[in-house]
Design a protein around this motif. Structure first.
Motif, PDB file in Angstrom:
ATOM      1  N   SER A 155       6.421  -5.471   9.327  1.00 13.40           N
ATOM      2  CA  SER A 155       6.946  -6.835   9.413  1.00 13.40           C
ATOM      3  C   SER A 155       6.403  -7.682   8.267  1.00 13.40           C
ATOM      4  CB  SER A 155       6.556  -7.458  10.749  1.00 13.40           C
ATOM      5  OG  SER A 155       5.147  -7.629  10.812  1.00 13.40           O
ATOM      6  N   SER A 156       6.885  -8.896   8.156  1.00 10.82           N
ATOM      7  CA  SER A 156       6.508  -9.765   7.034  1.00 10.82           C
ATOM      8  C   SER A 156       5.023 -10.092   7.028  1.00 10.82           C
ATOM      9  CB  SER A 156       7.323 -11.059   7.069  1.00 10.82           C
ATOM     10  OG  SER A 156       7.123 -11.735   8.306  1.00 10.82           O
ATOM     11  N   HIS A 157       4.354 -10.037   8.181  1.00  7.32           N
ATOM     12  CA  HIS A 157       2.922 -10.357   8.240  1.00  7.32           C
ATOM     13  C   HIS A 157       2.050  -9.104   8.319  1.00  7.32           C
ATOM     14  CE1 HIS A 157       4.319 -10.265  12.482  1.00  7.32           C
ATOM     15  NE2 HIS A 157       3.176  -9.636  12.693  1.00  7.32           N
ATOM     16  N   CYS A 158       2.650  -7.944   8.094  1.00  7.47           N
ATOM     17  CA  CYS A 158       1.899  -6.696   8.166  1.00  7.47           C
ATOM     18  C   CYS A 158       0.986  -6.552   6.950  1.00  7.47           C
ATOM     19  CB  CYS A 158       2.873  -5.529   8.232  1.00  7.47           C
ATOM     20  SG  CYS A 158       2.088  -3.930   8.456  1.00  7.47           S
ATOM     21  N   ALA A 159      -0.258  -6.164   7.182  1.00  9.33           N
ATOM     22  CA  ALA A 159      -1.196  -5.957   6.082  1.00  9.33           C
ATOM     23  C   ALA A 159      -0.803  -4.727   5.276  1.00  9.33           C
ATOM     24  CB  ALA A 159      -2.615  -5.789   6.631  1.00  9.33           C
ATOM     25  N   GLY A 160      -1.121  -4.753   3.997  1.00  8.08           N
ATOM     26  CA  GLY A 160      -0.837  -3.617   3.146  1.00  8.08           C
ATOM     27  C   GLY A 160      -1.910  -2.546   3.254  1.00  8.08           C
ATOM     28  N   ILE A 161      -1.646  -1.411   2.649  1.00  8.40           N
ATOM     29  CA  ILE A 161      -2.572  -0.281   2.638  1.00  8.40           C
ATOM     30  C   ILE A 161      -2.736   0.163   1.192  1.00  8.40           C
ATOM     31  CG2 ILE A 161      -3.030   2.050   3.503  1.00  8.40           C
ATOM     32  CD1 ILE A 161      -1.005   1.487   5.750  1.00  8.40           C
ATOM     33  N   ASP A 162      -3.942   0.343   0.744  1.00  6.67           N
ATOM     34  CA  ASP A 162      -4.195   0.780  -0.624  1.00  6.67           C
ATOM     35  C   ASP A 162      -3.471   2.099  -0.910  1.00  6.67           C
ATOM     36  OD1 ASP A 162      -5.811  -1.400  -1.016  1.00  6.67           O
ATOM     37  OD2 ASP A 162      -7.701  -0.321  -0.714  1.00  6.67           O
ATOM     38  N   ALA A 163      -2.848   2.166  -2.095  1.00  2.90           N
ATOM     39  CA  ALA A 163      -2.192   3.372  -2.596  1.00  2.90           C
ATOM     40  C   ALA A 163      -0.947   3.764  -1.804  1.00  2.90           C
ATOM     41  CB  ALA A 163      -3.166   4.553  -2.650  1.00  2.90           C
ATOM     42  N   VAL A 164      -0.454   2.858  -0.963  1.00  2.00           N
ATOM     43  CA  VAL A 164       0.766   3.118  -0.197  1.00  2.00           C
ATOM     44  C   VAL A 164       1.800   2.057  -0.541  1.00  2.00           C
ATOM     45  CG1 VAL A 164       1.773   3.245   2.117  1.00  2.00           C
ATOM     46  CG2 VAL A 164      -0.499   4.217   1.697  1.00  2.00           C
ATOM     47  N   ASP A 165       3.006   2.488  -0.928  1.00  3.00           N
ATOM     48  CA  ASP A 165       4.094   1.545  -1.170  1.00  3.00           C
ATOM     49  C   ASP A 165       4.427   0.831   0.138  1.00  3.00           C
ATOM     50  OD1 ASP A 165       4.225   2.499  -3.748  1.00  3.00           O
ATOM     51  OD2 ASP A 165       5.852   3.902  -3.320  1.00  3.00           O
ATOM     52  N   MET A 220       2.248  13.749  -3.767  1.00  3.66           N
ATOM     53  CA  MET A 220       2.959  13.391  -2.535  1.00  3.66           C
ATOM     54  C   MET A 220       3.039  11.873  -2.429  1.00  3.66           C
ATOM     55  SD  MET A 220       2.079  14.429   1.420  1.00  3.66           S
ATOM     56  CE  MET A 220       0.451  13.701   1.359  1.00  3.66           C
ATOM     57  N   ARG A 221       4.227  11.363  -2.256  1.00  2.32           N
ATOM     58  CA  ARG A 221       4.423   9.923  -2.152  1.00  2.32           C
ATOM     59  C   ARG A 221       4.367   9.504  -0.690  1.00  2.32           C
ATOM     60  NH1 ARG A 221       9.930   6.578  -3.780  1.00  2.32           N
ATOM     61  NH2 ARG A 221       9.134   4.486  -3.263  1.00  2.32           N
ATOM     62  N   CYS A 222       3.679   8.401  -0.450  1.00  3.46           N
ATOM     63  CA  CYS A 222       3.580   7.848   0.905  1.00  3.46           C
ATOM     64  C   CYS A 222       3.997   6.388   0.857  1.00  3.46           C
ATOM     65  CB  CYS A 222       2.140   7.979   1.419  1.00  3.46           C
ATOM     66  SG  CYS A 222       1.938   7.470   3.134  1.00  3.46           S
ATOM     67  N   ALA A 223       4.843   5.979   1.780  1.00  6.76           N
ATOM     68  CA  ALA A 223       5.315   4.597   1.851  1.00  6.76           C
ATOM     69  C   ALA A 223       5.228   4.111   3.289  1.00  6.76           C
ATOM     70  CB  ALA A 223       6.750   4.488   1.337  1.00  6.76           C
ATOM     71  N   ALA A 224       5.255   2.802   3.455  1.00  6.37           N
ATOM     72  CA  ALA A 224       5.180   2.206   4.788  1.00  6.37           C
ATOM     73  C   ALA A 224       6.152   1.041   4.877  1.00  6.37           C
ATOM     74  CB  ALA A 224       3.760   1.729   5.086  1.00  6.37           C
ATOM     75  N   ILE A 225       6.618   0.800   6.083  1.00  3.25           N
ATOM     76  CA  ILE A 225       7.481  -0.347   6.372  1.00  3.25           C
ATOM     77  C   ILE A 225       6.846  -1.125   7.511  1.00  3.25           C
ATOM     78  CG2 ILE A 225       9.774  -1.112   7.098  1.00  3.25           C
ATOM     79  CD1 ILE A 225      10.900   1.528   6.044  1.00  3.25           C
TER      80      ILE A 225
END
Length: 381
Positions: A8-18, A1-6
């Motif tokens: 803002s430019s200063h938003c922190a990333g999440i491990d294993a999530v595009d 199962m693929r999970c992605a996030a959108i």
């Protein structure tokens, strides 16, 4: 199962999530009609988010479920990229010109007709977003109750939860005040946590209570956690004069400042130490979003004195899991703090019940996270 996030430019990333980040070249139109300001800004963010969503679609992603916070407009046009996806949207705060934070405290802000129009106008894009929702999730009954009737049938109450395995009382905790004393539970300690010491969270009321408290408790110390430069939720302080300084000056000549410690923003581990040595934890708020700090203080078995306002009543029963006082009555607040500092043994059952309430209703690992996963699976099919 693929999970992605959108985000803002200063938003922190999440491990294993595009993670894709949106940007927008323009801001609000100069001279725009003031009630339309938020609507325009939200739509700009919504279009920028849509562009990233279309990038995801071109990459092959066809999500079944979208979980999002609609408060800044980012979900407004996602149906144009993913028309079949189910949307679970967060119901944090639907604005009201009466009966919530606006106009609650007559000491601050104006309450003209145009002010009320500006407040109601903030709901334009929220209403548009919620019209696309398949489910709305509010963390507390107060927040769910702010939603208009047409949206309440879509709404469930589900908190993100508290990590009660990590957030718990440390019997041997000590708190070292920089260039000051090392405090522990043997000393009466009053704690107060407020991101920027703003009136919306009752900083002015708390400061007005302190002369009476410190006179009655000559060995007590006060820990105030927060940073005056942070942006708050309510009315902004006058330029160059943070709220912290304004209300400290009001009572400065009646305080022993060697016992009043502004410790700034501290890491979470030190915050739990502060809660663990607290004799009385004070939490005050307008009718607004309930702070996680209150629930973490309760999970750490703090003896809480809090404002008798609607969001607080969702988690505190007066005399059972905390003490409630009228928001504006700084003398009643002081008297309650003094009682807790002078007779800590008497409030031991209340402390235990406070933690039991959080563990029994807001345990993140056992209750809240599994409930979120069940909700997502319900829509995932």
């Amino acid at each position: 199962m693929r999970c992605a996030a959108i985000g803002s430019s200063h938003c922190a990333g999440i491990d294993a999530v595009d993670m894709l980040r949106w940007t927008t070249e323009r801001g609000s139109t100069e001279g725009i009609f003031p009630p339309a300001t938020k609507c325009e800004s939200d739509m700009l963010r919504g279009v920028a988010t849509l562009e990233r969503a279309l990038d995801l679609r071109r990459s092959g992603l066809e999500p079944r479920v979208i979980v999002a916070h609609p408060g800044w407009g980012e979900t407004l046009f996602l149906k144009e990229a993913f028309p079949e996806a189910k949307q679970i949207l967060y119901g944090e705060f639907f604005y009201h010109s009466r009966g919530a934070d606006t106009g609650f405290d007559p000491e601050f802000g104006s309450d003209t007709l145009f002010d009320r129009v500006n407040v109601r106008a903030k709901n334009a894009t929220l209403s548009m977003a919620y019209s696309d929702a398949d489910r709305i999730i509010s963390p507390t009954p107060f927040q769910a109750g702010l939603l208009p009737e047409p949206f309440r049938g879509l709404t469930d109450i589900l908190h993100e939860g508290i990590d009660v395995a990590a957030v718990k009382r440390r019997p041997d905790a000590r708190f070292h005040v920089e260039d000051g004393p090392v405090l522990d539970a043997a000393t009466p300690v009053i704690t107060f946590v407020n991101r920027c010491f703003e009136p919306l969270r009752g900083y002015h009321i708390f400061m007005r209570s302190l002369p009476r408290v410190l006179d009655a408790c000559p060995h007590a110390h006060v820990l105030l956690v927060g940073e005056p430069g942070e942006r708050g939720y309510g009315m902004q302080a006058p330029p160059g004069r943070p709220w912290r300084d304004i209300f400290l000056e009001e009572v400065r000549d009646r305080l022993d400042l060697s016992r009043v410690h502004f410790v700034g923003t501290i890491d979470h581990d030190r915050l739990i130490d502060a809660y663990s040595i607290s004799s009385a934890h004070v939490y005050l708020t307008y009718p607004f979003v309930l702070s996680w700090s209150l629930m973490e203080a309760m999970a750490t078995e703090c003896a809480v004195v809090a404002s008798d306002t609607a969001p607080v009543r969702d988690v505190i029963e007066d005399g059972k899991t905390g003490i409630l006082v009228d928001f504006f009555d700084h003398d009643a607040l002081a008297d309650a703090i003094v009682r807790l500092c002078k007779d800590p043994a008497a409030c031991a059952p209340m402390r235990r019940r406070a933690r039991e309430h959080i563990v029994g209703n807001y345990d993140q690992a056992r209750l809240c996270a599994p409930a979120w996963m069940r909700l997502i699976k319900e829509f995932y099919g």
